[in-house]
Design a protein around this motif. Structure first.
Motif, PDB file in Angstrom:
ATOM      1  N   ALA A 125      27.726  30.857  27.384  1.00  0.00           N
ATOM      2  CA  ALA A 125      28.792  31.673  26.814  1.00  0.00           C
ATOM      3  C   ALA A 125      28.781  33.066  27.420  1.00  0.00           C
ATOM      4  O   ALA A 125      29.836  33.645  27.714  1.00  0.00           O
ATOM      5  CB  ALA A 125      28.635  31.743  25.296  1.00  0.00           C
ATOM      6  N   ALA A 126      27.575  33.619  27.631  1.00  0.00           N
ATOM      7  CA  ALA A 126      27.475  34.938  28.254  1.00  0.00           C
ATOM      8  C   ALA A 126      28.008  34.901  29.686  1.00  0.00           C
ATOM      9  O   ALA A 126      28.666  35.846  30.139  1.00  0.00           O
ATOM     10  CB  ALA A 126      26.026  35.415  28.226  1.00  0.00           C
ATOM     11  N   ALA A 127      27.725  33.828  30.416  1.00  0.00           N
ATOM     12  CA  ALA A 127      28.216  33.703  31.788  1.00  0.00           C
ATOM     13  C   ALA A 127      29.731  33.604  31.821  1.00  0.00           C
ATOM     14  O   ALA A 127      30.393  34.237  32.658  1.00  0.00           O
ATOM     15  CB  ALA A 127      27.594  32.471  32.447  1.00  0.00           C
ATOM     16  N   ARG A 128      30.303  32.834  30.888  1.00  0.00           N
ATOM     17  CA  ARG A 128      31.767  32.732  30.849  1.00  0.00           C
ATOM     18  C   ARG A 128      32.389  34.073  30.479  1.00  0.00           C
ATOM     19  O   ARG A 128      33.423  34.459  31.029  1.00  0.00           O
ATOM     20  CB  ARG A 128      32.172  31.643  29.848  1.00  0.00           C
ATOM     21  N   GLY A 129      31.764  34.787  29.566  1.00  0.00           N
ATOM     22  CA  GLY A 129      32.275  36.101  29.205  1.00  0.00           C
ATOM     23  C   GLY A 129      32.242  37.062  30.374  1.00  0.00           C
ATOM     24  O   GLY A 129      33.168  37.871  30.565  1.00  0.00           O
ATOM     25  N   HIS A 130      31.193  36.986  31.158  1.00  0.00           N
ATOM     26  CA  HIS A 130      31.093  37.847  32.334  1.00  0.00           C
ATOM     27  C   HIS A 130      32.207  37.545  33.326  1.00  0.00           C
ATOM     28  O   HIS A 130      32.803  38.449  33.919  1.00  0.00           O
ATOM     29  CB  HIS A 130      29.720  37.650  32.987  1.00  0.00           C
ATOM     30  N   ARG A 131      32.517  36.265  33.502  1.00  0.00           N
ATOM     31  CA  ARG A 131      33.588  35.894  34.426  1.00  0.00           C
ATOM     32  C   ARG A 131      34.938  36.420  33.935  1.00  0.00           C
ATOM     33  O   ARG A 131      35.765  36.868  34.733  1.00  0.00           O
ATOM     34  CB  ARG A 131      33.639  34.373  34.586  1.00  0.00           C
ATOM     35  N   VAL A 132      35.139  36.353  32.635  1.00  0.00           N
ATOM     36  CA  VAL A 132      36.394  36.862  32.079  1.00  0.00           C
ATOM     37  C   VAL A 132      36.528  38.351  32.362  1.00  0.00           C
ATOM     38  O   VAL A 132      37.578  38.837  32.802  1.00  0.00           O
ATOM     39  CB  VAL A 132      36.464  36.577  30.568  1.00  0.00           C
ATOM     40  N   ARG A 133      35.477  39.107  32.124  1.00  0.00           N
ATOM     41  CA  ARG A 133      35.530  40.552  32.338  1.00  0.00           C
ATOM     42  C   ARG A 133      35.756  40.884  33.806  1.00  0.00           C
ATOM     43  O   ARG A 133      36.534  41.786  34.140  1.00  0.00           O
ATOM     44  CB  ARG A 133      34.233  41.201  31.844  1.00  0.00           C
ATOM     45  N   MET A 134      35.075  40.147  34.707  1.00  0.00           N
ATOM     46  CA  MET A 134      35.247  40.416  36.125  1.00  0.00           C
ATOM     47  C   MET A 134      36.671  40.093  36.578  1.00  0.00           C
ATOM     48  O   MET A 134      37.262  40.808  37.392  1.00  0.00           O
ATOM     49  CB  MET A 134      34.240  39.589  36.937  1.00  0.00           C
ATOM     50  N   ALA A 135      37.230  39.007  36.035  1.00  0.00           N
ATOM     51  CA  ALA A 135      38.605  38.652  36.398  1.00  0.00           C
ATOM     52  C   ALA A 135      39.586  39.701  35.899  1.00  0.00           C
ATOM     53  O   ALA A 135      40.553  40.067  36.585  1.00  0.00           O
ATOM     54  CB  ALA A 135      38.946  37.275  35.831  1.00  0.00           C
ATOM     55  N   PRO A 186      47.191  45.275  40.895  1.00  0.00           N
ATOM     56  CA  PRO A 186      48.362  44.980  40.049  1.00  0.00           C
ATOM     57  C   PRO A 186      49.213  43.881  40.674  1.00  0.00           C
ATOM     58  O   PRO A 186      49.402  43.821  41.882  1.00  0.00           O
ATOM     59  CB  PRO A 186      49.109  46.308  40.019  1.00  0.00           C
ATOM     60  N   GLY A 187      49.700  43.023  39.829  1.00  0.00           N
ATOM     61  CA  GLY A 187      50.541  41.935  40.291  1.00  0.00           C
ATOM     62  C   GLY A 187      49.782  40.667  40.612  1.00  0.00           C
ATOM     63  O   GLY A 187      50.379  39.615  40.784  1.00  0.00           O
ATOM     64  N   GLN A 188      48.442  40.792  40.740  1.00  0.00           N
ATOM     65  CA  GLN A 188      47.657  39.579  40.997  1.00  0.00           C
ATOM     66  C   GLN A 188      47.615  38.712  39.748  1.00  0.00           C
ATOM     67  O   GLN A 188      47.398  39.193  38.648  1.00  0.00           O
ATOM     68  CB  GLN A 188      46.231  39.950  41.421  1.00  0.00           C
ATOM     69  N   ARG A 189      47.791  37.437  39.929  1.00  0.00           N
ATOM     70  CA  ARG A 189      47.794  36.515  38.805  1.00  0.00           C
ATOM     71  C   ARG A 189      46.390  36.337  38.261  1.00  0.00           C
ATOM     72  O   ARG A 189      45.452  36.078  39.016  1.00  0.00           O
ATOM     73  CB  ARG A 189      48.357  35.167  39.254  1.00  0.00           C
ATOM     74  N   LEU A 190      46.216  36.511  36.979  1.00  0.00           N
ATOM     75  CA  LEU A 190      44.923  36.350  36.320  1.00  0.00           C
ATOM     76  C   LEU A 190      44.764  34.907  35.871  1.00  0.00           C
ATOM     77  O   LEU A 190      45.535  34.420  35.066  1.00  0.00           O
ATOM     78  CB  LEU A 190      44.811  37.295  35.123  1.00  0.00           C
ATOM     79  N   GLU A 191      43.764  34.233  36.446  1.00  0.00           N
ATOM     80  CA  GLU A 191      43.533  32.829  36.102  1.00  0.00           C
ATOM     81  C   GLU A 191      42.190  32.704  35.411  1.00  0.00           C
ATOM     82  O   GLU A 191      41.149  32.630  36.034  1.00  0.00           O
ATOM     83  CB  GLU A 191      43.546  31.963  37.367  1.00  0.00           C
ATOM     84  N   THR A 192      42.221  32.735  34.112  1.00  0.00           N
ATOM     85  CA  THR A 192      40.994  32.559  33.332  1.00  0.00           C
ATOM     86  C   THR A 192      41.279  31.605  32.190  1.00  0.00           C
ATOM     87  O   THR A 192      42.425  31.409  31.780  1.00  0.00           O
ATOM     88  CB  THR A 192      40.499  33.907  32.760  1.00  0.00           C
ATOM     89  N   ALA A 193      40.220  31.058  31.673  1.00  0.00           N
ATOM     90  CA  ALA A 193      40.373  30.132  30.551  1.00  0.00           C
ATOM     91  C   ALA A 193      40.689  30.902  29.291  1.00  0.00           C
ATOM     92  O   ALA A 193      40.399  32.083  29.157  1.00  0.00           O
ATOM     93  CB  ALA A 193      39.095  29.311  30.378  1.00  0.00           C
ATOM     94  N   THR A 194      41.318  30.245  28.344  1.00  0.00           N
ATOM     95  CA  THR A 194      41.618  30.870  27.059  1.00  0.00           C
ATOM     96  C   THR A 194      40.334  31.144  26.306  1.00  0.00           C
ATOM     97  O   THR A 194      39.536  30.242  26.084  1.00  0.00           O
ATOM     98  CB  THR A 194      42.505  29.927  26.223  1.00  0.00           C
ATOM     99  N   PRO A 195      40.070  32.411  25.952  1.00  0.00           N
ATOM    100  CA  PRO A 195      38.791  32.728  25.328  1.00  0.00           C
ATOM    101  C   PRO A 195      38.726  32.286  23.872  1.00  0.00           C
ATOM    102  O   PRO A 195      39.713  32.244  23.164  1.00  0.00           O
ATOM    103  CB  PRO A 195      38.712  34.253  25.452  1.00  0.00           C
ATOM    104  N   VAL A 196      37.513  31.956  23.455  1.00  0.00           N
ATOM    105  CA  VAL A 196      37.216  31.699  22.055  1.00  0.00           C
ATOM    106  C   VAL A 196      35.928  32.435  21.742  1.00  0.00           C
ATOM    107  O   VAL A 196      35.301  33.019  22.599  1.00  0.00           O
ATOM    108  CB  VAL A 196      37.061  30.183  21.773  1.00  0.00           C
ATOM    109  N   THR A 197      35.525  32.386  20.504  1.00  0.00           N
ATOM    110  CA  THR A 197      34.332  33.123  20.116  1.00  0.00           C
ATOM    111  C   THR A 197      33.079  32.459  20.659  1.00  0.00           C
ATOM    112  O   THR A 197      33.052  31.251  20.874  1.00  0.00           O
ATOM    113  CB  THR A 197      34.235  33.202  18.587  1.00  0.00           C
ATOM    114  N   GLU A 198      32.054  33.275  20.869  1.00  0.00           N
ATOM    115  CA  GLU A 198      30.781  32.777  21.396  1.00  0.00           C
ATOM    116  C   GLU A 198      30.082  31.921  20.355  1.00  0.00           C
ATOM    117  O   GLU A 198      30.048  32.278  19.178  1.00  0.00           O
ATOM    118  CB  GLU A 198      29.891  33.967  21.768  1.00  0.00           C
TER     119      GLU A 198
END
Length: 726
Positions: free
Chosen positions: A674-684, A692-704
């Motif tokens: 969960a921590a690794a996925r959270g880190h990827r979300v923040r980096m994305a 700006p304008g770059q498409r953000l492709e991340t999974a839909t977040p849920v709680t840890e």
């Protein structure tokens, strides 16, 4: 003039000299020294026979030299490398042998016959030229069959895998020995009979064999017989990662004798939620990993290893440190945790390298305290207590040994396991008891008629300090001698163990011929049968029972093979004697009595204070004087004053019994994922903000997900972001 010694006394003196440490070392190296002397003598005599010339000497020396080659390649393979390092490899020896034969023929014949031998010499030169050409082609074929990714338990049929070329064509030493034998035999026959046709026929046969080998290797270079190319393999690997979607992996790199460090984590890894993966770095290690259903990938190159960054892999578990660990730590999308391959009070269990990992997973509170006291840079918030999942196989204490001699459950002997550790890299005399106390301990145990000794040395014993290897050999000789003095009824052989061994071998190995290369093994080890891991576990349990039942209860044992495993020895032992090592920590899971040898030179109280795992142990001095009292306490529990101390130390070292270690291990893995996925979300998100304008492709977040009970970890200063569910 003194009288000659009696024969019996002479024999005793010889036996004593032969069984002392110097004699043991001499015995180990005597075959190599004898073989080296035989080669030197054979070539020297062959040269003398060619120069004189003297036909009987020439023939006898050549035959002896060829016979020595057969012995070398059949029983003394280690000498092949030694001779090669001395620039006396098989090619040099074979050329020299044939050269001396030709020279002898020239000396034995008349001067006007020199021109007659010219075609024979030309034929020999052509044969050696073909040998070099075959070797060049062999290297080329091997390179075409060296894939950038080696796998196991993965369907790699798309890579056009095929069986390997004949092993004779891939090993220059064996090839030259076989292909060149007809020419050497023909020259010998000509020297003996004077008939040149013998030499001509022999050389012709050698040339024919070489041409056939050359043609066969050329066929392996045809496009239809080559495996997939490097880029094709890498594309296939990327596609497999995208399809399999691994989440948690075991990363391992090390030498051939260190595979046990990874193997002890296979079963806990397979029990994790998600899709596990094993990542290796050395090609040979693929075959060293024990039977498992988990997919295995070997990525020797750093550039190939970096492809994991684009995969769904989130966490890598590290059971050991190695020089190649720093390469995988570069990948920013992964979280890394160090679990070690065993915990002890040694400094190696608090290696400063551990601060390079995101978390350090330990068994219990003792290891947390150990890191805090060591001050090696590992913060307490990054230490997670998970217990030791492997110890589920260790049976709890079931009472003292019984029987007329105070022995094991069969009513005969007290089973003592002596499992010393190795000498370590730092040369500390307190690391292993083998050198200073091993002989005394074993002699004291063997002196008790009610003891059955199981001796299981560390696999690396003697790898650093030769004295440890010599002491180990001496202990083995003492045990063999003690067995010769004991007599008793042996269990009847009913074939059960042989049948179970065959079944277990079939489950844990693939039917590969000895000459199979990595590509052929990938083909045969593509996909495991469903449920094989459970079948292996059942067969292993049955094998253990049959193995111990097949041995006499009075017979001492030296346990050095892969089977039986250390934990199987735990279950048979009534008492453990060891050193300050992870063996002690693991044995505490049984609750049985144990002793630790103090060869550090420290006073007993200081020794107990410095090493917490010793606090519930009987401390033995190097002279082993405390062994009789120790055995008495084992046989009469009312005299055992350390029962409560062992129970308390077990909780301190291994954590609570509930929840189970496997549950805590899984909870820690899911939390770090969960921590690794959270880190990827923040980096994305940061990348999207910077561009700006770059498409953000991340999974839909849920709680840890919450951590399971027992996997204690202090809160982060920054709350974990929402993450996708499994």
């Amino acid at each position: 003039m003194s009288e000659p010694l009696p024969r019996r006394r002479l024999a005793g003196l010889f036996l004593a000299r032969w069984t002392n440490p110097t004699g043991l070392l001499l015995r180990r190296h005597a075959p190599r020294a004898l073989l080296t002397a035989l080669f030197a003598a054979a070539f020297t005599v062959q040269a003398v026979g060619a120069l004189l010339p003297h036909l009987p000497l020439l023939l006898a020396a050549t035959v002896a030299s060829v016979a020595a080659e057969g012995v070398l390649h059949r029983w003394q393979r280690g000498m092949v490398t030694v001779l090669a390092k001395s620039h006396a490899d098989l090619t040099v020896r074979h050329v020299l042998r044939d050269l001396l034969l030709v020279f002898g023929l020239l000396r034995l014949g008349e001067q006007d016959r020199e021109t007659v031998y010219a075609p024979l010499v030309a034929g020999l030169l052509a044969f050696y030229a073909l040998h070099c050409a075959i070797q060049a082609l062999s290297v080329l074929v091997r390179r075409t069959r060296t894939l950038p990714v080696v796998t196991r338990n993965i369907d790699a049929s798309a890579l056009r895998l095929s069986p390997a070329p004949p092993v004779l064509l891939r090993r220059p030493g064996h090839r030259l020995l076989v292909f060149g034998l007809p020419s050497t035999a023909g020259l010998l026959a000509t020297a003996a009979t004077g008939d040149l046709r013998c030499a001509a026929l022999g050389i012709a046969l050698s040339l024919g064999l070489a041409l056939m080998g050359l043609f066969d290797l050329l066929l392996w270079l045809l496009p239809s017989r080559r495996p997939a190319g490097e880029q094709e393999v890498l594309d296939w690997f990327d596609a497999w990662l995208a399809e399999y979607k691994p989440t948690v992996g075991l990363y391992f790199s090390g030498g051939a004798s260190s595979a046990y460090q990874a193997n002890m984590w296979l079963e806990p890894l397979a029990g994790l939620e998600g899709r596990p993966l094993i990542v290796l770095r050395e090609r040979f290690m693929v075959q060293k990993i024990a039977a498992t259903d988990v997919p295995i990938v070997c990525l020797p190159k750093v550039s190939t290893l970096m492809r994991l960054e684009q995969s769904t892999l989130q966490v890598l578990i590290h059971p050991s440190n190695s020089g190649k660990t720093s390469q995988i730590l570069r990948i920013p999308t992964l979280k890394h945790t160090f679990v070690n391959h065993g915990e002890s009070d040694k400094l190696s269990s608090c290696n400063p390298y551990a601060k390079a990992y995101d978390e350090v997973w330990v068994a219990g509170p003792a290891a947390r305290e150990r890191y805090a006291l060591a001050e090696v840079g590992v913060e307490d918030k990054d230490v997670v207590e998970i217990g030791r999942p492997q110890l589920d196989a260790v049976r709890p204490y079931a009472g003292p040994p019984t029987g007329p001699r105070g022995g094991a459950a069969d009513g005969h002997f007290t089973t003592v396991l002596y499992a010393p550790t190795w000498e370590g890299w730092d040369g500390n005399p307190g690391n292993t008891s083998v050198i200073e106390a091993g002989e005394n301990l074993v002699r004291a145990l063997l002196a008790d008629p009610g003891v059955r000794l199981l001796y299981k040395p560390h696999p690396l014993t003697g790898s650093v300090d030769p004295r440890a290897g010599e002491a180990d050999l001496l202990i083995r000789d003492l045990i063999r001698a003690a067995n010769r003095r004991r007599t008793g009824e042996r269990p009847a052989a009913n074939g059960e163990l042989a049948g179970l061994t065959k079944e277990l071998d079939a489950l844990t190995s693939i039917d590969c011929r000895s000459g199979a290369d990595q590509v052929e093994r990938m083909l045969l080890q593509s996909t495991p049968e469903p449920g094989r891991a459970e079948a292996v576990a059942r067969a292993a349990r049955a094998w253990d029972e049959a193995y111990w039942a097949s041995l006499p209860a009075w017979e001492h044992q030296v346990v050095t093979d892969v089977r039986p495993a250390l934990y199987s020895c735990f279950n048979r032992a009534d008492l453990l004697i060891s050193d300050v090592s992870s063996v002690v920590s693991d044995f505490l899971a049984s609750g049985k009595p144990y002793a630790v040898a103090n060869t550090s030179g420290l006073p007993q109280e200081t020794f107990r204070e410095m090493f917490p795992t010793v606090r519930a142990a009987t401390v033995l001095a190097p002279d082993a004087g405390g062994v009789p009292g120790l055995l008495e306490a084992v046989r009469h529990p009312e005299k055992d004053e350390l029962v409560a101390a062992r129970a308390e130390l077990k909780r301190h070292l291994l954590g609570p019994d509930e929840p189970t270690s496997q549950e805590r291990f899984n909870a820690a893995a899911q939390a770090l994922c969960a921590a690794a996925r959270g880190h990827r979300v923040r980096m994305a998100e940061r990348s999207a903000a910077e561009l700006p304008g770059q498409r953000l492709e991340t999974a839909t977040p849920v709680t840890e997900p919450k951590r399971g009970p027992g996997s204690e970890r202090r809160p982060e200063t920054e709350p974990e972001p929402a993450t996708p569910s499994r």
